[in-house]
Design an enzyme around this catalytic site. Structure first.
Site, PDB file in Angstrom:
ATOM      1  N   GLU A 168       0.844  -1.198   0.000  1.00 23.81           N
ATOM      2  CA  GLU A 168       0.000   0.000   0.000  1.00 23.81           C
ATOM      3  C   GLU A 168       0.876   1.244   0.000  1.00 23.81           C
ATOM      4  O   GLU A 168       1.360   1.674   1.061  1.00 23.81           O
ATOM      5  CB  GLU A 168      -0.883   0.021   1.249  1.00 23.81           C
ATOM      6  CG  GLU A 168      -1.808  -1.168   1.373  1.00 23.81           C
ATOM      7  CD  GLU A 168      -3.040  -0.834   2.208  1.00 23.81           C
ATOM      8  OE1 GLU A 168      -4.141  -1.087   1.730  1.00 23.81           O
ATOM      9  OE2 GLU A 168      -2.891  -0.311   3.324  1.00 23.81           O
ATOM     10  N   GLY A 174      -6.433   6.520   0.328  1.00 26.34           N
ATOM     11  CA  GLY A 174      -7.483   7.500   0.602  1.00 26.34           C
ATOM     12  C   GLY A 174      -7.306   8.819  -0.131  1.00 26.34           C
ATOM     13  O   GLY A 174      -7.968   9.804   0.182  1.00 26.34           O
TER      14      GLY A 174
HETATM   15  C1  PEP Z   1      -6.323   1.117   3.086  1.00 23.57           C
HETATM   16  O1  PEP Z   1      -6.160   1.971   3.907  1.00 23.57           O
HETATM   17  O2  PEP Z   1      -6.086  -0.080   3.377  1.00 23.57           O
HETATM   18  C2  PEP Z   1      -6.743   1.527   1.743  1.00 23.57           C
HETATM   19  C3  PEP Z   1      -6.309   0.860   0.722  1.00 23.57           C
HETATM   20  O3  PEP Z   1      -7.568   2.628   1.672  1.00 23.57           O
HETATM   21  P1  PEP Z   1      -8.255   3.260   0.359  1.00 23.57           P
HETATM   22  O4  PEP Z   1      -8.751   2.113  -0.472  1.00 23.57           O
HETATM   23  O5  PEP Z   1      -9.367   4.108   0.889  1.00 23.57           O
HETATM   24  O6  PEP Z   1      -7.194   4.050  -0.338  1.00 23.57           O
END
Ligand code: PEP
Length: 252
Positions: A168, A174
């Site tokens: 990530e 987000g």
């Molecule tokens: C997360 O925080 O695990 C995530 C991927 O958030 P988002 O999909 O909202 O970017």
């Protein structure tokens, strides 16, 4: 072959009644239209026991978003891995960048949590990823490697089979900014190569490596088409059945 998984991370959203409605809605949607991948929902602690009774665990896995770094005792406000497991949950997210950043979770603390989660029979969705400043300096590979070495590479190969990796990039969480499918594939392939160096090619090939960061129904098919992207960890788009189902359907 790595299992394909779409996992939701509700974060600190939904009161108990809203969470029950969401879980019921998803359970019904997936009973009517069977998914082509593993599906997991990771909810706040207070939802776990109730949601566990609602969902068909053959179709939807249940997870927590965190657990304590201590086994039990005088740690007011904490929730142990054993407690998470006792709700019927099968997974726990550890190492999310929000916990690393806002709650000062260090690699050493995360290592304790990983060990306790595995000792209690939970599978761990372990999050790694670089900040925007680190990517600007082209440090993303070094960052993810250090995060793996810091908290999960002490495990045996047998234990590591219970780890799902979620890449990530912090700048994509987000924010509406998604890594391009090529950018994501490049680092997913790197992560798999690092796992192969440590545990061998077979364990690496069997490890699910999920992408997370503004993943939605519109970009999921392109991301999931890449050979080293085994699914997604989904924040915002896991909070509505239709949005989440749209991503799950990317595997069809
Ligand atoms: C997360 O925080 O695990 C995530 C991927 O958030 P988002 O999909 O909202 O970017």
């Amino acid at each position: 072959m790595a299992k394909k998984i779409v996992a939701g991370n509700w974060k600190m959203n939904k009161n108990l009644q809203e969470g029950i409605e969401l879980a019921k809605g998803l359970n019904e949607a997936l009973a009517a239209d069977k998914p082509n991948c593993g599906v997991v929902i990771c909810t706040p602690f207070i939802h776990l026991a109730k949601v566990s009774e609602i969902i068909n665990h053959n179709v939807i896995g249940l997870g927590a978003e965190n657990c304590a770094d201590k086994a039990s005792g005088a740690f007011t406000g904490e929730v142990s891995a054993e407690m998470v497991k006792s709700t019927g949950a099968e997974y726990v997210i550890l190492g999310h960048s929000e916990r690393r950043e806002y709650y000062n979770e260090t690699p050493e603390i995360l290592k304790e949590k990983v060990d306790l989660a595995l000792a209690n029979g939970l599978k761990v969705i372990f999050c790694i990823g670089e900040s925007e400043a680190q990517r600007d300096k082209n440090e993303q590979n070094a960052v993810v490697k250090a995060e793996l070495e810091g908290s999960v590479f002490h495990l045996s190969a047998e234990q590591f089979k219970n780890i799902v990796i979620a890449y990530e990039p912090i700048w994509a969480i987000g924010t509406g900014k998604t890594a391009t499918a090529d950018q994501a594939e490049e680092i997913h392939a790197y992560i798999r190569s690092v796992i192969a160096e440590k545990y061998g090619a077979e364990v690496a090939a069997d490890t699910s490596i999920l992408y997370g960061g503004s993943c939605k129904a519109s970009n999921a098919p392109e991301l999931f088409a890449k050979p080293d992207i085994d699914g997604g960890l989904i924040g915002g788009a896991s909070l509505k059945v239709a949005d989440f189902k749209g991503i799950i359907d990317a595997w069809k």
